[in-house]
Design a protein around this motif. Structure first.
Motif: not given
Length: 283
Positions: A226-241
């Motif tokens: 099982k996994g949980l992935i979280a990513h921020d839409v305003d991340d400019t270092v590693v893009l949200f995509e």
């Protein structure tokens, strides 16, 4: 002014490497690789450790010609391993630790290659994964949490080692495609095609994978935990995509979209969700 000076500096370095590639190609590639793989920040001093790490039990592991550092906050038989990202160290988990400690678990954080108190000048994911495996063999963690390139290292580790002891994994702000990281570096320095190709080959030589295969989403496709992935839409270092790519291939994972956290992903609400995912099965 600082941005202008940084632009001039990076382009000057790139120009020097490009010129050098025609005269001394091996030296040019070595310099380009060193600049790409050697972190400029994230080192720690034993005499001036962050307070949060002073509170932990430190242990140094010898692995082949390297040594690396771990920090343990002792608890019960449930064990979590924390894996930091590029130009960081084990102290980056200070904000998350209070939430994890609520579970009473034993918490272990590691300093990656060429980071914190660990040895070396070169960082690469395969070596980081080897360090992780040494720690896993000793402490038998059930949960793995990784941030940024540390998150991708967790995905790589589990896809290669297929550790049956792991139950859940949390990935925060992690990149998927290595080509994006490499191409950003090449673009930053304006390296010529000859140097760029040689740099790619040199980096991937130890991995024994192609550029396309060295991908977080490919690693994630091999996972059954099982996994949980979280990513921020305003991340400019590693893009949200990039986070979305990983989530699209991980069949047993939950994806959380955040906003306003940037790349650090420090947030009380998010950390509460991480706690519930790990220990309560409820988001």
């Amino acid at each position: 002014m600082k941005k202008l000076l940084y632009f001039i500096f990076t382009k000057s370095i790139g120009l020097y490497i490009n010129v050098l590639s025609f005269v001394f190609p091996k030296k040019a590639i070595q310099l380009a690789y060193a600049l790409f793989s050697e972190p400029r920040e994230g080192r720690l001093s034993k005499t001036n450790l962050p307070k949060i790490l002073q509170e932990a039990q430190s242990e140094t592991f010898q692995y082949q010609e390297d040594h690396f550092q771990t920090y343990t906050w002792q608890g019960n038989d449930t064990v979590l391993l924390l894996v930091h990202g590029w130009e960081s160290n084990a102290s980056r988990w200070e904000n998350l630790l209070p939430y994890l400690k609520k579970s009473g678990s034993t918490i272990i954080a590691i300093d990656g290659p060429a980071h914190g108190l660990s040895s070396g000048k070169e960082f690469n994911i395969s070596k980081y994964a080897e360090f992780i495996h040494v720690v896993v063999e000793k402490f038998k963690p059930q949960y793995l949490i990784g941030h940024s390139i540390g998150g991708k290292t967790c995905l790589y580790y589990q896809s290669v080692y297929q550790n049956n002891l792991l139950k859940k994994m949390v990935i925060l702000g992690a990149p998927s495609d290595f080509s994006i990281i490499l191409n950003n570096y090449i673009k930053l320095l304006s390296l010529n095609s000859k140097t760029s190709k040689s740099l790619e080959e040199l980096y991937l030589n130890n991995i024994k994978l192609s550029l396309e295969q060295f991908s977080g989403k490919i690693f994630a496709s091999k996972l059954t935990i099982k996994g949980l992935i979280a990513h921020d839409v305003d991340d400019t270092v590693v893009l949200f995509e990039e986070g979305k790519k990983i989530a699209s291939m991980w069949k047993n994972a939950i994806f959380i979209e955040t906003k306003g956290l940037g790349h650090s992903m420090h947030d009380d609400e998010l950390y509460e969700k991480v706690f519930r995912f790990l220990f309560e099965n409820d988001l």
